[in-house]
Design a protein around this motif. Structure first.
Motif, PDB file in Angstrom:
ATOM      1  N   GLY A  39      38.513  92.385  43.689  1.00  0.00           N
ATOM      2  CA  GLY A  39      37.234  91.693  43.846  1.00  0.00           C
ATOM      3  C   GLY A  39      36.353  91.836  42.622  1.00  0.00           C
ATOM      4  N   ALA A  40      36.333  93.039  42.023  1.00  0.00           N
ATOM      5  CA  ALA A  40      35.531  93.260  40.818  1.00  0.00           C
ATOM      6  C   ALA A  40      36.071  92.424  39.660  1.00  0.00           C
ATOM      7  CB  ALA A  40      35.549  94.743  40.449  1.00  0.00           C
ATOM      8  N   GLU A  41      37.398  92.287  39.598  1.00  0.00           N
ATOM      9  CA  GLU A  41      38.000  91.467  38.541  1.00  0.00           C
ATOM     10  C   GLU A  41      37.603  90.000  38.700  1.00  0.00           C
ATOM     11  OE1 GLU A  41      42.501  90.339  36.983  1.00  0.00           O
ATOM     12  OE2 GLU A  41      42.178  92.172  38.148  1.00  0.00           O
ATOM     13  N   LEU A  42      37.655  89.497  39.944  1.00  0.00           N
ATOM     14  CA  LEU A  42      37.245  88.114  40.196  1.00  0.00           C
ATOM     15  C   LEU A  42      35.756  87.945  39.923  1.00  0.00           C
ATOM     16  CD1 LEU A  42      37.739  85.243  41.261  1.00  0.00           C
ATOM     17  CD2 LEU A  42      37.365  86.115  43.588  1.00  0.00           C
ATOM     18  N   ALA A  43      34.948  88.941  40.331  1.00  0.00           N
ATOM     19  CA  ALA A  43      33.506  88.859  40.095  1.00  0.00           C
ATOM     20  C   ALA A  43      33.201  88.778  38.607  1.00  0.00           C
ATOM     21  CB  ALA A  43      32.803  90.071  40.715  1.00  0.00           C
ATOM     22  N   GLY A  44      33.962  89.518  37.792  1.00  0.00           N
ATOM     23  CA  GLY A  44      33.770  89.451  36.343  1.00  0.00           C
ATOM     24  C   GLY A  44      34.041  88.053  35.808  1.00  0.00           C
ATOM     25  N   LYS A  45      35.111  87.423  36.306  1.00  0.00           N
ATOM     26  CA  LYS A  45      35.424  86.052  35.883  1.00  0.00           C
ATOM     27  C   LYS A  45      34.350  85.071  36.357  1.00  0.00           C
ATOM     28  CE  LYS A  45      40.448  86.810  35.960  1.00  0.00           C
ATOM     29  NZ  LYS A  45      41.731  86.432  36.629  1.00  0.00           N
ATOM     30  N   GLN A  46      33.844  85.293  37.588  1.00  0.00           N
ATOM     31  CA  GLN A  46      32.793  84.414  38.110  1.00  0.00           C
ATOM     32  C   GLN A  46      31.511  84.543  37.298  1.00  0.00           C
ATOM     33  OE1 GLN A  46      32.862  85.940  42.134  1.00  0.00           O
ATOM     34  NE2 GLN A  46      33.896  84.122  42.925  1.00  0.00           N
ATOM     35  N   VAL A  47      31.186  85.768  36.878  1.00  0.00           N
ATOM     36  CA  VAL A  47      29.985  85.974  36.063  1.00  0.00           C
ATOM     37  C   VAL A  47      30.125  85.261  34.715  1.00  0.00           C
ATOM     38  CG1 VAL A  47      28.676  87.713  34.780  1.00  0.00           C
ATOM     39  CG2 VAL A  47      29.249  88.108  37.164  1.00  0.00           C
ATOM     40  N   LYS A  48      31.310  85.344  34.107  1.00  0.00           N
ATOM     41  CA  LYS A  48      31.539  84.633  32.837  1.00  0.00           C
ATOM     42  C   LYS A  48      31.384  83.132  33.027  1.00  0.00           C
ATOM     43  CE  LYS A  48      34.652  88.024  30.699  1.00  0.00           C
ATOM     44  NZ  LYS A  48      36.031  88.304  30.220  1.00  0.00           N
ATOM     45  N   CYS A  49      31.903  82.637  34.150  1.00  0.00           N
ATOM     46  CA  CYS A  49      31.785  81.210  34.468  1.00  0.00           C
ATOM     47  C   CYS A  49      30.318  80.833  34.658  1.00  0.00           C
ATOM     48  CB  CYS A  49      32.593  80.893  35.726  1.00  0.00           C
ATOM     49  SG  CYS A  49      32.524  79.182  36.257  1.00  0.00           S
ATOM     50  N   LEU A  50      29.598  81.684  35.398  1.00  0.00           N
ATOM     51  CA  LEU A  50      28.167  81.429  35.613  1.00  0.00           C
ATOM     52  C   LEU A  50      27.412  81.423  34.284  1.00  0.00           C
ATOM     53  CD1 LEU A  50      26.011  82.981  38.437  1.00  0.00           C
ATOM     54  CD2 LEU A  50      25.124  82.880  36.119  1.00  0.00           C
ATOM     55  N   GLY A  51      27.708  82.406  33.421  1.00  0.00           N
ATOM     56  CA  GLY A  51      27.044  82.476  32.122  1.00  0.00           C
ATOM     57  C   GLY A  51      27.336  81.272  31.251  1.00  0.00           C
ATOM     58  N   LYS A  52      28.566  80.796  31.303  1.00  0.00           N
ATOM     59  CA  LYS A  52      28.955  79.628  30.509  1.00  0.00           C
ATOM     60  C   LYS A  52      28.152  78.399  30.916  1.00  0.00           C
ATOM     61  CE  LYS A  52      32.938  76.525  29.921  1.00  0.00           C
ATOM     62  NZ  LYS A  52      34.366  76.318  30.301  1.00  0.00           N
ATOM     63  N   TYR A  53      28.093  78.129  32.222  1.00  0.00           N
ATOM     64  CA  TYR A  53      27.383  76.929  32.676  1.00  0.00           C
ATOM     65  C   TYR A  53      25.865  77.117  32.636  1.00  0.00           C
ATOM     66  CZ  TYR A  53      31.698  74.625  33.812  1.00  0.00           C
ATOM     67  OH  TYR A  53      32.923  74.007  33.701  1.00  0.00           O
ATOM     68  N   GLN A 103      42.260  73.847  45.279  1.00  0.00           N
ATOM     69  CA  GLN A 103      41.393  74.333  46.351  1.00  0.00           C
ATOM     70  C   GLN A 103      40.926  75.770  46.113  1.00  0.00           C
ATOM     71  OE1 GLN A 103      40.483  72.646  49.265  1.00  0.00           O
ATOM     72  NE2 GLN A 103      39.343  74.378  50.096  1.00  0.00           N
ATOM     73  N   LYS A 104      41.847  76.645  45.717  1.00  0.00           N
ATOM     74  CA  LYS A 104      41.513  78.062  45.516  1.00  0.00           C
ATOM     75  C   LYS A 104      40.516  78.242  44.379  1.00  0.00           C
ATOM     76  CE  LYS A 104      42.239  82.524  46.284  1.00  0.00           C
ATOM     77  NZ  LYS A 104      41.307  83.109  45.319  1.00  0.00           N
ATOM     78  N   GLU A 105      40.738  77.556  43.279  1.00  0.00           N
ATOM     79  CA  GLU A 105      39.825  77.663  42.139  1.00  0.00           C
ATOM     80  C   GLU A 105      38.440  77.145  42.488  1.00  0.00           C
ATOM     81  OE1 GLU A 105      40.896  76.895  37.697  1.00  0.00           O
ATOM     82  OE2 GLU A 105      39.936  75.060  38.445  1.00  0.00           O
ATOM     83  N   ALA A 106      38.393  76.056  43.248  1.00  0.00           N
ATOM     84  CA  ALA A 106      37.097  75.504  43.668  1.00  0.00           C
ATOM     85  C   ALA A 106      36.349  76.489  44.557  1.00  0.00           C
ATOM     86  CB  ALA A 106      37.305  74.172  44.400  1.00  0.00           C
ATOM     87  N   GLU A 107      37.074  77.133  45.485  1.00  0.00           N
ATOM     88  CA  GLU A 107      36.444  78.121  46.364  1.00  0.00           C
ATOM     89  C   GLU A 107      35.891  79.302  45.568  1.00  0.00           C
ATOM     90  OE1 GLU A 107      39.309  79.279  49.238  1.00  0.00           O
ATOM     91  OE2 GLU A 107      39.243  77.392  50.365  1.00  0.00           O
ATOM     92  N   ASP A 108      36.647  79.740  44.557  1.00  0.00           N
ATOM     93  CA  ASP A 108      36.253  80.922  43.796  1.00  0.00           C
ATOM     94  C   ASP A 108      35.110  80.650  42.819  1.00  0.00           C
ATOM     95  OD1 ASP A 108      38.136  82.438  45.080  1.00  0.00           O
ATOM     96  OD2 ASP A 108      39.648  82.287  43.502  1.00  0.00           O
ATOM     97  N   TYR A 109      35.070  79.441  42.226  1.00  0.00           N
ATOM     98  CA  TYR A 109      34.178  79.234  41.089  1.00  0.00           C
ATOM     99  C   TYR A 109      33.096  78.169  41.288  1.00  0.00           C
ATOM    100  CZ  TYR A 109      37.525  82.105  38.547  1.00  0.00           C
ATOM    101  OH  TYR A 109      38.326  83.141  38.151  1.00  0.00           O
ATOM    102  N   ALA A 110      33.169  77.381  42.359  1.00  0.00           N
ATOM    103  CA  ALA A 110      32.167  76.317  42.536  1.00  0.00           C
ATOM    104  C   ALA A 110      30.762  76.899  42.656  1.00  0.00           C
ATOM    105  CB  ALA A 110      32.500  75.472  43.770  1.00  0.00           C
ATOM    106  N   GLY A 111      30.627  77.988  43.415  1.00  0.00           N
ATOM    107  CA  GLY A 111      29.317  78.618  43.573  1.00  0.00           C
ATOM    108  C   GLY A 111      28.781  79.148  42.253  1.00  0.00           C
ATOM    109  N   ALA A 112      29.671  79.715  41.434  1.00  0.00           N
ATOM    110  CA  ALA A 112      29.250  80.241  40.134  1.00  0.00           C
ATOM    111  C   ALA A 112      28.820  79.117  39.194  1.00  0.00           C
ATOM    112  CB  ALA A 112      30.389  81.046  39.510  1.00  0.00           C
ATOM    113  N   VAL A 113      29.581  78.017  39.172  1.00  0.00           N
ATOM    114  CA  VAL A 113      29.215  76.867  38.334  1.00  0.00           C
ATOM    115  C   VAL A 113      27.867  76.310  38.759  1.00  0.00           C
ATOM    116  CG1 VAL A 113      29.833  74.496  37.718  1.00  0.00           C
ATOM    117  CG2 VAL A 113      31.606  76.255  37.790  1.00  0.00           C
ATOM    118  N   ALA A 114      27.703  76.127  40.071  1.00  0.00           N
ATOM    119  CA  ALA A 114      26.444  75.578  40.593  1.00  0.00           C
ATOM    120  C   ALA A 114      25.268  76.490  40.269  1.00  0.00           C
ATOM    121  CB  ALA A 114      26.556  75.372  42.105  1.00  0.00           C
ATOM    122  N   SER A 115      25.450  77.793  40.480  1.00  0.00           N
ATOM    123  CA  SER A 115      24.374  78.746  40.192  1.00  0.00           C
ATOM    124  C   SER A 115      24.024  78.745  38.714  1.00  0.00           C
ATOM    125  CB  SER A 115      24.788  80.153  40.633  1.00  0.00           C
ATOM    126  OG  SER A 115      25.019  80.201  42.026  1.00  0.00           O
ATOM    127  N   GLY A 116      25.037  78.626  37.850  1.00  0.00           N
ATOM    128  CA  GLY A 116      24.782  78.556  36.412  1.00  0.00           C
ATOM    129  C   GLY A 116      23.984  77.330  36.034  1.00  0.00           C
TER     130      GLY A 116
END
Length: 671
Positions: free
Chosen positions: A202-216, A624-637
């Motif tokens: 979970g921490a590994e995925l959260a790190g990727k989500q944070v990078k995604c959020l920062g990018k957008y 589907q899996k990528e959208a579930e994991d990263y859509a919220g991060a992209v939107a928040s960014g």
């Protein structure tokens, strides 16, 4: 009613498989769950999300859930903090999921006041600009019923009304969370998110989500900055006025305005909400308003200003109010009925509650151990009933004495009566939120507005009704938020006492931060101007509701009352249809509340949100899996980047530094 989530499934399965289950997990004392670094991060994130909430409140009035962004950013900041200090050789305490929960609770409590504080609704409806917008000669709209925003009185008002909801239902936390086992879907989802952060994968995925959020976030910030250079002086320049579908549709507000915030909202909000908003825009701006405009001179005098309530503007406001009230009242009655039915049938409901009853034998002991551990921790640090009751009585007494000083037309006995009945309404709202995830605080506020305005009458009824709306909204909203937080704390092994204290601290932060961030908008922009970017659409709607409570419907334009009645009944019938049809059909039936927003504001943001939902739809079909994991991060960014740009934009506006270029579109000149 939504999918019920089974509680034992909240814990990450990885932790059970590794043998480090919940029964052996060390839980910090409640005081150790609240840290200085956590409060600093909460204040920073609370400021950011207050700005975002104000921006959304003052433009379209739709506030999506920002919990994913708050959770990710809270996790990122503290992890970065501890990592940095560790590299410098300092010894730091580990970042636990309990501390993460406290941060989340503080942030949500803080930016929640940017909504329930009425900065885009009842509070700004009191100002002179809204009074002039409705018209000085409009019946019931008196010059005496004006109170312009001021940092002092707004902060004081929030302090005296925002804490009562926290004390009103605290004694019932065991009943709501353990006995009734209410799901509280948002609280459960937040707990799942936080629990997942504190596992290895979970921490590994959260790190990727944070990078995604920062990018957008960076892309959104740079794009918003780039747009500013072309926005010129006034409200007709730049990408915000780009006639994407031609000038004819542009005049009817159908265009894409390249807003990262609204596209981000489209990524977060469910598809049905986005499609409902677009459908409402098509019905109103595509058909209804052109049809009514064609009857200018017959139904209403021609040549009126665009914001004259005796013309087309009156139809826009009152039909939107009819849809909002129809949807709100239907759902209020529905929630009260469901809640009453659930309470009456509690004994027979046990087998239907969200608990895994049938599990594999070798899992059953672990499930029971998990359940006992959560129950023990939740009940360990008790909040005495006498403390909650005396706190509520003391705060009610202070508020009853103080509010009439701020709003003289709202007499002390009306405030007292409101506080006597408020706990019952708070229970109904909190119970309904636990079952359906629908927080109907604004509906309770509107009911209070109508009742108090009609009781006080023409001599101060508008101000009294708007102030009473604030009192009622604050209590029922914070009570429901606290119970959500108790559910989150229960599932993350956080102390109930730390949840209560963090909610108190977050609310105190919000009472200061929410007015200060609103003041930035108020001083930098023409908030409430129908021609500006911050139209504050609900200010006019709430003031008109108060006037309606006093004056009735006598001044509506021709056929407006009949149209309002039709749309009110239509909203009720559409909601009824959503409830009685099978889920395979009801998921495609629009939501009247969402349809109502573009009736008054325009279609441009509906186009943006629909673009967001189309992007998400295609993304889900591709991966589907990528959208579930990263859509919220992209939107928040996207939302956070555009929100952060508001700060330098406001500073430039205060310093009277104007954009250098006006990019304007018009019809080509004939040769």
């Amino acid at each position: 009613m939504g999918t019920e989530i089974s509680e034992p499934l909240i814990l990450d399965k990885e932790s059970i498989d590794d043998g480090a289950g919940i029964e052996s997990e060390l839980v910090p004392e409640w005081k150790d769950q609240i840290t200085i670094r956590g409060l600093v991060v909460s204040a920073l994130l609370g400021t950011l999300f207050c700005i975002i909430t104000h921006k959304l409140n003052l433009t379209v009035g739709i506030i999506p859930s920002l919990n994913v962004g708050a959770g990710l950013l809270g996790f990122f900041f503290v992890k970065s903090w501890t990592g940095f200090l560790t590299k410098l050789g300092f010894q730091v305490s580990p970042f636990t999921k309990q501390e993460n929960t406290v941060i989340q609770t503080c942030v949500v409590a803080c930016y929640g006041l940017a909504f329930s504080g009425g900065f885009g609704s009842y509070m700004i409806a009191m100002d002179e600009r809204t009074y002039k917008l409705i018209g000085a000669d409009y019946p019931g709209n008196r010059a005496e019923d004006i109170k312009n925003p001021g940092l002092g009185w707004m902060t004081g008002f929030l302090f005296v009304v925002s804490f009562l909801g926290l004390f009103s239902l605290t004694p019932l936390r065991k009943v709501m969370v353990l006995d009734y086992k209410l799901t509280y879907p948002s609280g459960t989802a937040t707990a799942m998110l936080i629990n997942s952060f504190h596992t290895h994968s979970g921490a590994e995925l959260a790190g990727k989500q944070v990078k995604c959020l920062g990018k957008y976030l960076s892309i959104s910030f740079i794009w918003s900055c780039f747009k500013w250079f072309f926005s010129g002086i006034g409200d007709s320049c730049g990408f915000d006025n780009f006639p994407s579908f031609g000038l004819m549709l542009f005049r009817n507000t159908f265009y894409f305005d390249f807003s990262p915030t609204y596209v981000g909202c489209g990524l977060i909000c469910p598809h049905i909400v986005n499609c409902s908003v677009l459908l409402g825009a098509i019905i109103s701006w595509g058909f209804l308003w052109p049809f009514i405009s064609a009857h200018a001179g017959d139904w209403y005098p021609s040549g009126l200003e665009s914001n004259n309530f005796k013309g087309l503007y009156g139809y826009k406001v009152f039909i939107a109010i009819a849809l909002i009230l129809g949807d709100g009242l239907y759902n209020l009655i529905k929630i009260i009925y469901i809640s009453a039915k659930e309470v009456c049938n509690k004994s027979t409901k046990q087998s239907k509650l969200p608990i895994v009853n049938e599990v594999i034998d070798n899992e059953s002991s672990k499930v029971l151990a998990e359940q006992r551990k959560r129950d023990d921790i939740f009940l360990k640090d008790r909040i005495p009933t006498w403390f909650a009751a005396s706190g509520y009585v003391a705060l009610a007494a202070i508020s009853t004495a103080t509010i009439p000083i701020i709003f003289p037309s709202l007499k002390w006995y009306l405030v007292l009566v409101s506080y006597i009945i408020a706990p019952a309404l708070a229970f109904c709202n909190s119970y309904g939120t636990g079952l359906t995830d629908w927080n109907l605080s604004s509906t309770y506020g509107k009911i209070g507005l109508f009742i108090i305005a009609s009781l006080v009458g023409s001599d101060g009824g508008v101000m009294a009704g708007l102030a009473a709306c604030g009192v009622m909204m604050s209590i029922v909203s914070t009570a429901a938020d606290l119970m959500q937080d108790f559910k989150t704390g229960y599932l993350t092994l956080s102390s109930a006492k730390s949840m209560f204290v963090s909610q108190l601290l977050g609310t105190a932060m919000g009472c200061v931060i929410a007015p200060l961030t609103f003041w930035m908008f108020w001083t930098a922009f023409e908030v409430g101007s129908p021609e500006g970017p911050y139209k504050a659409p609900y200010a006019v709607i709430f003031r008109e509701m108060a006037i309606l409570g006093i004056e009735g419907f006598s001044e509506l334009p021709k056929h407006c009352l009949a149209l309002c009645f039709g749309f009110f009944i239509g909203a009720v019938l559409v909601n009824l249809l959503r409830d009685v049809t099978p889920k395979e059909i009801s998921q495609f039936i629009p939501i009247p509340m969402a349809m109502a927003v573009p009736f008054y504001i325009g279609a441009y943001f509906a186009v943006d949100m629909f673009v967001g939902t189309v992007i998400l739809f295609i993304w889900e079909r591709i991966n589907q899996k990528e959208a579930e994991d990263y859509a919220g991060a992209v939107a928040s960014g996207l939302i956070c980047g555009d929100g952060i740009w508001t700060i330098p934009s406001a500073i430039l506006s205060i310093l009277r530094i104007n954009p250098p270029i006006c990019m304007y579109f018009g019809p080509s000149l004939s040769s």
